[in-house]
Structure formats: structure tokens, C-alpha cells
Design a protein around this motif. Sequence first.
Motif, PDB file in Angstrom:
ATOM      1  N   THR A   1       3.897   8.534  -8.131  1.00  0.00           N
ATOM      2  CA  THR A   1       4.435   8.342  -6.393  1.00  0.00           C
ATOM      3  C   THR A   1       2.945   7.972  -5.822  1.00  0.00           C
ATOM      4  OG1 THR A   1       6.085   9.983  -6.418  1.00  0.00           O
ATOM      5  CG2 THR A   1       5.641   8.730  -4.747  1.00  0.00           C
TER       6      THR A   1
ATOM      7  N   GLU B   1       1.332  -0.085  -1.949  1.00  0.00           N
ATOM      8  CA  GLU B   1       2.079  -0.515  -0.889  1.00  0.00           C
ATOM      9  C   GLU B   1       1.728  -0.576   0.389  1.00  0.00           C
ATOM     10  OE1 GLU B   1       5.483   2.652  -0.504  1.00  0.00           O
ATOM     11  OE2 GLU B   1       6.528   1.523  -2.168  1.00  0.00           O
TER      12      GLU B   1
ATOM     13  N   GLN C   1       1.583   3.938  -5.870  1.00  0.00           N
ATOM     14  CA  GLN C   1       3.239   3.391  -5.827  1.00  0.00           C
ATOM     15  C   GLN C   1       3.129   3.227  -4.066  1.00  0.00           C
ATOM     16  OE1 GLN C   1       5.240   0.911  -6.861  1.00  0.00           O
ATOM     17  NE2 GLN C   1       5.497   0.088  -4.828  1.00  0.00           N
TER      18      GLN C   1
END
Length: 286
Positions: free
Chosen positions: A94, A101, A97
Amino acid sequence: MEFVIITGMSGAGKSRAIAAMEDIGYYCVDNIPPKLVKTFTDLCMQAHGKIQKVAIVIDARSKEIFGNIFEGIEDFVSGQNGFKILFLDCDDATLIQRYKETRRSHPLMDGEITSIEEAIAAERELLKKIRSSADYIIDTTYLSVNQLREKVVGIFLDDTKQSMLVNCMSFGFKYGLPKEADLVFDVRCLPNPFYVPELKNLTGLDAPVREYVLKWEQAQNLIPKLFDLVDYLLPLYCNEGKTQLTIAIGCTGGKHRSVVFAQLVAEHMQELQMRYTISHRDIPKQ
């Protein structure tokens, strides 16, 4: 005096956590150099009660000086000032990620550490000791922004109703709607004290005006309906993570009827043990 250290993995939500702490009345400092923590703590203690609750963020942005405060962390936390530690964690996938982003680089990435995976692994090793000493650990892997805020508020605020500040204000429609208003109520439907000579130059803060406004059946019927609606809406706004709510009560000039009802709403907030402010925007206007 309450002191909270917020630390944890980069990208785990420390900025969101410190924002939540600020919303519930903590004096907050983000990314303070660890070497300055003791000095800053001493200054807060010398504030003679003006600062009651303090939260500071310490993280990997301090890089080479990051580790200093965690040498002997047990002694520092259990000392006279008694810090609590909130550690924010998140799984590696996570975190990777999130960095992809936002397109931001990890603070530990330099000439030696060139990948996000390596930086995360290095940071976990760096934070191992402080994590084991933490009073509270929140895993943000599956949490939304609002859910994280709810967890932080739930830990550090005994009464979660205190997490939102309600601004009660009066205004005059002739001077325009307040831009900051979330809820607007119009009390121009009530008898106007302006047309009573002995009340014209007084305001809703004066007892004769308040008595005049509230003596009418229309006003007495309006009060419970207004309170019922506000009571219904406040928890909904709290659940959505709203930190401030402005309830604006308007009459023609903002001096009589609206002032009385804004005061009533503020008194009701006090009964509900909500944090609130009261202001009368247009009383000073001629």
C-alpha cells in the motif's frame, strides 16, 4: 500537560493524523528536528498553562538526525514530561502504491538507496525500536481519511462530540449572506423589535430585546423545531469528518432577532457539551 509524539512509516498518514489532533485542540508542530524536542518541550512547560496539549511529528524527513531522539527513548518518554507515542503503520504494498499515485520520492531515497522498496525496508529498521515503545499503533492500510481521523479522535478525545467546532453567528440579510455559513436560518418571519421605539437602538444582547423576541408564540414554536433539526444534523456532519460547522441566523439588520436566536443556539451547544463560538457580524454596523 499532554504531549504526543506522532511518528511512523512515511506515507502512512502522519499529516492527516496531525491535522486531526489540531482539530481537537492540540498545539501541533510537524517535522520538528529531534534535537529540538527537549527545548521545545521546555518552552511549552514555561507557557504558564497557555498550552495544555501538544502533538509533534517526528519522521524520516529528519534523515541523519532522526535516530537521536530514539536513543534511550524509554527514559525520554517515561520522564517528567511523559510523552505518549502514536505510531502509524501500513503494509509495504500500500505504501508503494501511495508513492506511485502521489509521484513523490521517499525521504530516505538518496545515492545509496535508490528504490522505494529499499527505502521502506530501511525505514522499518530505523523505526523498529520506536514502534515497540509506542502507546498506540494505527494500521492505515485499509483506512480512509475519515476513518483515520475517527481513530485518532477516538484515542485522544474522551468526548467525540468535541471533535467539531460549531460557529454560531448572527447576520443581517441587508449586508449579504456570510460566505462561511453551512446552515442558514431566516428569522425575519418574527415580529421586529426595530419598530418599537424603546428597543430600536438596543440589540439582541440586551434583556428587553430578548424578552420581546421570545414572548411571541411564533418564536416559542420555532425554538424546538430549530433545535430538533440542528440536533439531527450535527452527528451526520461529525460522521462525515467535518471539523467546523457554521450556523448562521439572519434577520433584516442583524441586530435584534438574529442575535437572540444565535445566542439561543450557542446556549444549546453548551448544553450539548459541543465546542462552539458565538459572533454577531453586523451589530457594529450603523
